[in-house]
Write a protein that holds these residues in place. Structure first.
Motif, PDB file in Angstrom:
ATOM      1  N   GLN A 118      44.309  46.603  34.613  1.00 35.13           N
ATOM      2  CA  GLN A 118      44.406  45.548  35.638  1.00 35.13           C
ATOM      3  C   GLN A 118      44.921  46.071  36.973  1.00 35.13           C
ATOM      4  N   VAL A 119      44.189  45.726  38.017  1.00 40.11           N
ATOM      5  CA  VAL A 119      44.556  46.106  39.375  1.00 40.11           C
ATOM      6  C   VAL A 119      45.022  44.846  40.099  1.00 40.11           C
TER       7      VAL A 119
ATOM      8  N   GLY B 205      34.926  42.699  37.269  1.00 38.86           N
ATOM      9  CA  GLY B 205      35.609  41.403  37.172  1.00 38.86           C
ATOM     10  C   GLY B 205      34.942  40.480  36.185  1.00 38.86           C
ATOM     11  N   ARG B 206      35.267  39.202  36.318  1.00 37.16           N
ATOM     12  CA  ARG B 206      34.720  38.199  35.417  1.00 37.16           C
ATOM     13  C   ARG B 206      33.189  38.191  35.457  1.00 37.16           C
TER      14      ARG B 206
ATOM     15  N   ASP C 267      22.766  40.820  42.299  1.00 34.81           N
ATOM     16  CA  ASP C 267      23.174  40.693  40.908  1.00 34.81           C
ATOM     17  C   ASP C 267      23.543  42.077  40.378  1.00 34.81           C
ATOM     18  N   LEU C 268      24.749  42.188  39.870  1.00 35.72           N
ATOM     19  CA  LEU C 268      25.248  43.502  39.449  1.00 35.72           C
ATOM     20  C   LEU C 268      24.362  44.130  38.377  1.00 35.72           C
TER      21      LEU C 268
ATOM     22  N   GLN D 171      45.610  38.039  44.995  1.00 41.03           N
ATOM     23  CA  GLN D 171      46.416  38.849  44.066  1.00 41.03           C
ATOM     24  C   GLN D 171      45.700  40.140  43.684  1.00 41.03           C
ATOM     25  N   HIS D 172      44.366  40.101  43.708  1.00 38.20           N
ATOM     26  CA  HIS D 172      43.622  41.332  43.416  1.00 38.20           C
ATOM     27  C   HIS D 172      43.651  42.260  44.635  1.00 38.20           C
TER      28      HIS D 172
ATOM     29  N   GLY E 285      31.476  42.384  40.756  1.00 42.27           N
ATOM     30  CA  GLY E 285      31.666  41.073  40.122  1.00 42.27           C
ATOM     31  C   GLY E 285      33.091  40.592  40.205  1.00 42.27           C
TER      32      GLY E 285
ATOM     33  N   SER F  84      35.754  38.473  42.771  1.00 44.70           N
ATOM     34  CA  SER F  84      35.664  37.556  43.908  1.00 44.70           C
ATOM     35  C   SER F  84      36.551  37.982  45.084  1.00 44.70           C
TER      36      SER F  84
ATOM     37  N   ASN G 184      28.550  41.828  44.799  1.00 40.73           N
ATOM     38  CA  ASN G 184      28.776  40.478  44.313  1.00 40.73           C
ATOM     39  C   ASN G 184      27.564  39.636  44.648  1.00 40.73           C
ATOM     40  N   LYS G 185      27.199  38.725  43.752  1.00 44.32           N
ATOM     41  CA  LYS G 185      25.985  37.933  44.024  1.00 44.32           C
ATOM     42  C   LYS G 185      26.256  36.772  44.964  1.00 44.32           C
TER      43      LYS G 185
ATOM     44  N   GLN H 204      48.437  42.445  42.185  1.00 41.90           N
ATOM     45  CA  GLN H 204      49.851  42.119  42.399  1.00 41.90           C
ATOM     46  C   GLN H 204      50.676  42.338  41.137  1.00 41.90           C
ATOM     47  N   THR H 205      50.109  41.966  40.000  1.00 40.58           N
ATOM     48  CA  THR H 205      50.869  42.086  38.761  1.00 40.58           C
ATOM     49  C   THR H 205      50.295  43.175  37.867  1.00 40.58           C
TER      50      THR H 205
ATOM     51  N   SER I 181      39.773  43.253  37.166  1.00 43.94           N
ATOM     52  CA  SER I 181      40.558  42.114  37.671  1.00 43.94           C
ATOM     53  C   SER I 181      41.333  41.509  36.517  1.00 43.94           C
ATOM     54  N   ARG I 182      42.259  40.650  36.856  1.00 48.20           N
ATOM     55  CA  ARG I 182      43.021  39.967  35.810  1.00 48.20           C
ATOM     56  C   ARG I 182      42.087  39.137  34.933  1.00 48.20           C
TER      57      ARG I 182
HETATM   58  C1  LIG Z   1      50.891  35.045  39.687  1.00 47.04           C
HETATM   59  C2  LIG Z   1      49.486  35.567  39.657  1.00 47.04           C
HETATM   60  C3  LIG Z   1      49.281  36.914  39.559  1.00 47.04           C
HETATM   61  C4  LIG Z   1      47.988  37.433  39.532  1.00 47.04           C
HETATM   62  N1  LIG Z   1      47.828  38.787  39.454  1.00 47.04           N
HETATM   63  C5  LIG Z   1      46.566  39.292  39.485  1.00 47.04           C
HETATM   64  C6  LIG Z   1      46.336  40.697  39.472  1.00 47.04           C
HETATM   65  O1  LIG Z   1      47.269  41.518  39.378  1.00 47.04           O
HETATM   66  N2  LIG Z   1      45.066  41.152  39.531  1.00 47.04           N
HETATM   67  C7  LIG Z   1      43.981  40.302  39.613  1.00 47.04           C
HETATM   68  O2  LIG Z   1      42.844  40.786  39.681  1.00 47.04           O
HETATM   69  N3  LIG Z   1      44.169  38.984  39.619  1.00 47.04           N
HETATM   70  C8  LIG Z   1      45.438  38.448  39.537  1.00 47.04           C
HETATM   71  N4  LIG Z   1      45.588  37.097  39.512  1.00 47.04           N
HETATM   72  C9  LIG Z   1      44.392  36.235  39.336  1.00 47.04           C
HETATM   73  C10 LIG Z   1      43.597  35.985  40.603  1.00 47.04           C
HETATM   74  O3  LIG Z   1      44.151  34.876  41.266  1.00 47.04           O
HETATM   75  C11 LIG Z   1      42.118  35.684  40.244  1.00 47.04           C
HETATM   76  O4  LIG Z   1      42.066  34.607  39.347  1.00 47.04           O
HETATM   77  C12 LIG Z   1      41.382  36.874  39.631  1.00 47.04           C
HETATM   78  O5  LIG Z   1      41.578  38.031  40.405  1.00 47.04           O
HETATM   79  C13 LIG Z   1      39.912  36.559  39.541  1.00 47.04           C
HETATM   80  O6  LIG Z   1      39.212  37.594  38.911  1.00 47.04           O
HETATM   81  P1  LIG Z   1      37.659  37.835  39.193  1.00 47.04           P
HETATM   82  O7  LIG Z   1      37.458  38.103  40.641  1.00 47.04           O
HETATM   83  O8  LIG Z   1      37.184  38.850  38.233  1.00 47.04           O
HETATM   84  O9  LIG Z   1      37.015  36.446  38.743  1.00 47.04           O
HETATM   85  P2  LIG Z   1      36.348  35.299  39.607  1.00 47.04           P
HETATM   86  O10 LIG Z   1      37.225  34.839  40.673  1.00 47.04           O
HETATM   87  O11 LIG Z   1      35.835  34.321  38.612  1.00 47.04           O
HETATM   88  O12 LIG Z   1      35.129  36.027  40.314  1.00 47.04           O
HETATM   89  C14 LIG Z   1      33.994  36.491  39.636  1.00 47.04           C
HETATM   90  C15 LIG Z   1      33.014  36.971  40.697  1.00 47.04           C
HETATM   91  O13 LIG Z   1      31.900  37.563  40.082  1.00 47.04           O
HETATM   92  C16 LIG Z   1      30.744  37.222  40.806  1.00 47.04           C
HETATM   93  N5  LIG Z   1      29.594  37.339  39.891  1.00 47.04           N
HETATM   94  C17 LIG Z   1      29.322  36.609  38.784  1.00 47.04           C
HETATM   95  N6  LIG Z   1      28.211  37.057  38.186  1.00 47.04           N
HETATM   96  C18 LIG Z   1      27.750  38.097  38.926  1.00 47.04           C
HETATM   97  C19 LIG Z   1      26.635  38.957  38.825  1.00 47.04           C
HETATM   98  N7  LIG Z   1      25.742  38.854  37.815  1.00 47.04           N
HETATM   99  N8  LIG Z   1      26.458  39.899  39.768  1.00 47.04           N
HETATM  100  C20 LIG Z   1      27.335  40.022  40.802  1.00 47.04           C
HETATM  101  N9  LIG Z   1      28.413  39.225  40.933  1.00 47.04           N
HETATM  102  C21 LIG Z   1      28.620  38.284  40.014  1.00 47.04           C
HETATM  103  C22 LIG Z   1      30.973  35.824  41.277  1.00 47.04           C
HETATM  104  O14 LIG Z   1      30.194  35.542  42.428  1.00 47.04           O
HETATM  105  C23 LIG Z   1      32.482  35.849  41.579  1.00 47.04           C
HETATM  106  O15 LIG Z   1      32.730  36.159  42.934  1.00 47.04           O
HETATM  107  C24 LIG Z   1      46.882  36.557  39.564  1.00 47.04           C
HETATM  108  C25 LIG Z   1      47.089  35.189  39.661  1.00 47.04           C
HETATM  109  C26 LIG Z   1      48.371  34.687  39.707  1.00 47.04           C
HETATM  110  C27 LIG Z   1      48.575  33.215  39.820  1.00 47.04           C
END
Ligand SMILES: Cc1cc2nc3c(=O)[nH]c(=O)nc-3n(C[C@H](O)[C@H](O)[C@H](O)COP(=O)(O)OP(=O)(O)OC[C@H]3O[C@@H](n4cnc5c(N)ncnc54)[C@H](O)[C@@H]3O)c2cc1C
Ligand SMILES: Nc1ncnc2c1ncn2[C@@H]1O[C@H](COP(=O)(O)O)[C@@H](O)[C@H]1O
Lengths: 250, 312
Positions: free
Chosen positions: B244-245, B204-205, B300-301, B267-268, B261, B263, B282-283, B247-248, B230-231
């Motif tokens: 991408q894994v 993820g992010r 920390d990943l 949707q994920h 990494g 959250s 996840n940290k 809902q969409t 993740s998205r």
């Molecule tokens: C209509 C709609 C459709 C969507 N469809 C999808 C979809 O199909 N798939 C999808 O994934 N999302 C989808 N989303 C987006 C979704 O809502 C989230 O925004 C997205 O999943 C967040 O991605 P993330 O977890 O990678 O990022 P974040 O939410 O930013 O999470 C990042 C995580 O990484 C952790 N982290 C950071 N640094 C480290 C480290 N060094 N070591 C360990 N952990 C760390 C943080 O603690 C945090 O929990 C959609 C949103 C909408 C509105």
């Protein structure tokens, strides 16, 4: 060039939907409603085509109960030139085939060169309406668009498909449905909200469109999804490997 | 008794695993027969492959240069014609099926059941709505054909070992020329396919950059896993869209899913609900991903992943 945008109101993407305890539906009283995220992207794309001088008029349309006027005003505030509200009775569910048939009536009246819809409405998650509209209209479709270029009576559309990115060229008029990465919708500014109040909004009772009612799907039960229970926490990589081995996964 | 027609998905002359999953869903109807239709420029090869799926009666091979690419508005009139005599027409709820099947339904003037996840009766099905936060039972009227997309993560692939008859058929339908294929930019990868892999490692992010994503690929290779994301990771350009894994994105059901990494946004989670075992790294100890993880590790990943690799 005229663009018609299908602009649906749905439960906001951040609301955690709950099924009513008696299984009669989901809790929607008092929850925040917003434009379907994909439809905001559809509207934004249409506005960008207008900003670039390719489109001259952007019309937003919704098929929804009377209280959806505020929702259409948001579309006007974002920048649409005018709005069409096909009004249905409160509580009436508009299924994709019905939505597509109603949109076809609007297409016949408005003669747009391009119709942009969301790839899916995040309430029913059906992902049908755009494809059905294109079929009923007998025109091309380019679904799940992440890039759109319009020139010379044609649209070139990049689509997010399972295998990667596919590019299609379609003759206009055509139907395009949006994916998330097509653009990032603009924010509505206060003066735009004021301006939107004087933009034209037409209301058409659903019955006046002459849409075949058709047979829809009947929903007979609502249930919460099976719950995944919280598992165990491990403290380091070695423990993780041990836990995976214990489950027979390594 | 039900008679089912399954629309085969294929690319580059290979049958997609989603087809055998549709056959599983069709079998749940206890039908009189299941046929598969293959539409291609030259359908013979894929049709022969489809004929090996157990439980299939006939494979209809429709060869036509117009079917070189899966253009929905070109395929739909052909499927619409062939649908006659069938009680159900199923396609996968992959981008191929999502694009095509609603066109078939519209041509036939019937509603479509999207993401069919369970069969309750010949005309009664379960499907998810609101990103899987509710499961509804929907009923179609019995006087018309049921058109559905099958939620592939809900169904196993039907077994091999069949020997269905392949019939070359021609379909007299007017096909439009208003849509032209320009190109497909497919991410080439020797890794397992995300939609059918038994193991998936997703980033993820939190992974932070395209370069850092190498750490995810390394772990995946070590586990023989497919890579997902993740998205947020796709939007930020760390990986291509097809990973991408959610809902969409892709809805998957691997035996093992490792979220790194990520959250755990609703949707994920929609995309991984059917995974056998979910591991979260996840940290942030309060990340929602831990509410659904079978095994959670707070850390920390960039420390955990190298340790994990050497422990494997
Ligand atoms: C209509 C709609 C459709 C969507 N469809 C999808 C979809 O199909 N798939 C999808 O994934 N999302 C989808 N989303 C987006 C979704 O809502 C989230 O925004 C997205 O999943 C967040 O991605 P993330 O977890 O990678 O990022 P974040 O939410 O930013 O999470 C990042 C995580 O990484 C952790 N982290 C950071 N640094 C480290 C480290 N060094 N070591 C360990 N952990 C760390 C943080 O603690 C945090 O929990 C959609 C949103 C909408 C509105
Ligand atoms: N009632 C409606 N009003 C306006 N647009 C709609 C309506 N229903 C569906 N749409 C459009 O069709 C798209 C796909 O919806 P669906 O097929 O329900 O997933 C949405 O993103 C909208 O653009």
């Amino acid at each position: 060039m005229k663009i018609l945008v299908a602009y649906k109101r749905v439960v906001d993407a951040n609301v955690r939907i709950q099924v009513r305890p008696d299984g009669s539906g989901v809790v929607t009283d008092g929850v925040k409603l917003s434009a379907n995220p994909f439809d905001e992207i559809a509207l934004e794309e249409a506005l960008r085509l207008r900003d670039r001088g390719i489109a001259t008029e952007v019309v937003v349309a919704t098929i929804a109960p009377a209280d959806a006027q505020a929702h259409l005003r948001n579309g006007l505030a974002m920048g649409a030139n005018r709005a069409i509200h096909v009004v249905v009775e409160p509580g009436r569910e508009v299924q994709p085939l019905t939505a597509a048939r109603a949109l076809l009536k609007l297409v016949e009246r408005e003669q747009p060169d391009l119709v942009i819809l969301g790839k899916q409405a995040i309430d029913d998650d059906a992902s049908q309406t755009g494809q059905m509209l294109a079929t009923l209209w007998g025109r091309p479709q380019a679904t799940f668009a992440s890039k759109l270029e319009v020139a010379g009576g044609k649209a070139t559309v990049t689509r997010e498909v399972d295998a990667g990115l596919e590019t299609l060229e379609v003759d206009l008029p055509a139907v395009v449905t949006t994916d998330l990465r097509l653009n990032e919708p603009r924010f509505i500014k206060l003066p735009d909200i004021m301006k939107a109040k004087s933009k034209p909004m037409e209301s058409i009772p659903f019955a006046d469109l002459g849409v075949e009612a058709g047979k829809g799907l009947e929903t007979t039960a609502y249930a919460p999804p099976p719950k995944r229970s919280r598992g165990v926490m491990v403290k380091d990589a070695a423990e993780l490997v041990a836990a995976l081995k214990q489950k027979g996964l390594l | 008794m039900s008679k089912v027609l399954v629309v085969a998905e294929h690319l580059d002359g290979k049958l997609n695993a989603s087809t055998a999953k549709c056959v599983s869903a069709a079998q749940a109807l206890s039908p009189e027969s299941i046929d598969i239709v293959v539409l291609a420029a030259d359908a013979a090869g894929v049709a022969a492959e489809a004929g090996k799926i157990s439980g299939v009666a006939r494979v209809l091979a429709v060869s036509n240069p117009a079917n070189e690419r899966a253009i929905a508005q070109v395929l739909a009139p052909q499927v619409g014609k062939l649908a006659e005599g069938y009680s159900h027409v199923f396609g996968p709820s992959t981008t191929f099926g999502k694009d095509l099947m609603p066109c078939v339904a519209a041509l036939l003037g019937v509603p479509q059941v999207s993401d069919l996840m369970a069969v309750e009766g010949s005309h009664e099905f379960k499907r998810p709505i609101y990103a899987g936060n509710a499961i509804v039972t929907v009923k179609a009227t019995a006087d018309h054909v049921v058109v559905a997309t099958v939620r592939t993560a809900s169904w196993p692939e039907a077994a091999q070992g069949g020997s269905a008859a392949v019939e070359a058929v021609t379909v007299g339908a007017a096909l439009p020329t208003h849509t032209r294929f320009v190109g497909l930019a497919a991410g080439k990868s020797d890794r397992p396919d995300l939609q059918s892999a038994k193991r998936v490692v997703s980033g993820g992010r939190g992974v932070g950059s395209k370069e850092n994503f190498e750490i995810i690929y390394k772990l995946a290779d070590r586990l023989g896993a497919a890579v997902g994301a993740s998205r947020a990771a796709v939007d930020a350009g760390y990986v291509p869209n097809e990973l991408q894994v959610g809902q969409t994105g892709k809805i998957i059901a691997p035996e093992l899913y490792v979220a790194v990494g990520i959250s755990g946004a609703i949707q994920h989670l929609t995309g991984i609900k059917d995974a056998g075992t979910i591991v979260a790294i996840n940290k942030d100890a309060d990340a929602p991903i831990f509410e659904v993880a079978d095994i959670g590790l707070v850390g920390d990943l960039f420390n955990v992943l190298p340790e994990l690799e050497s422990a494997l």
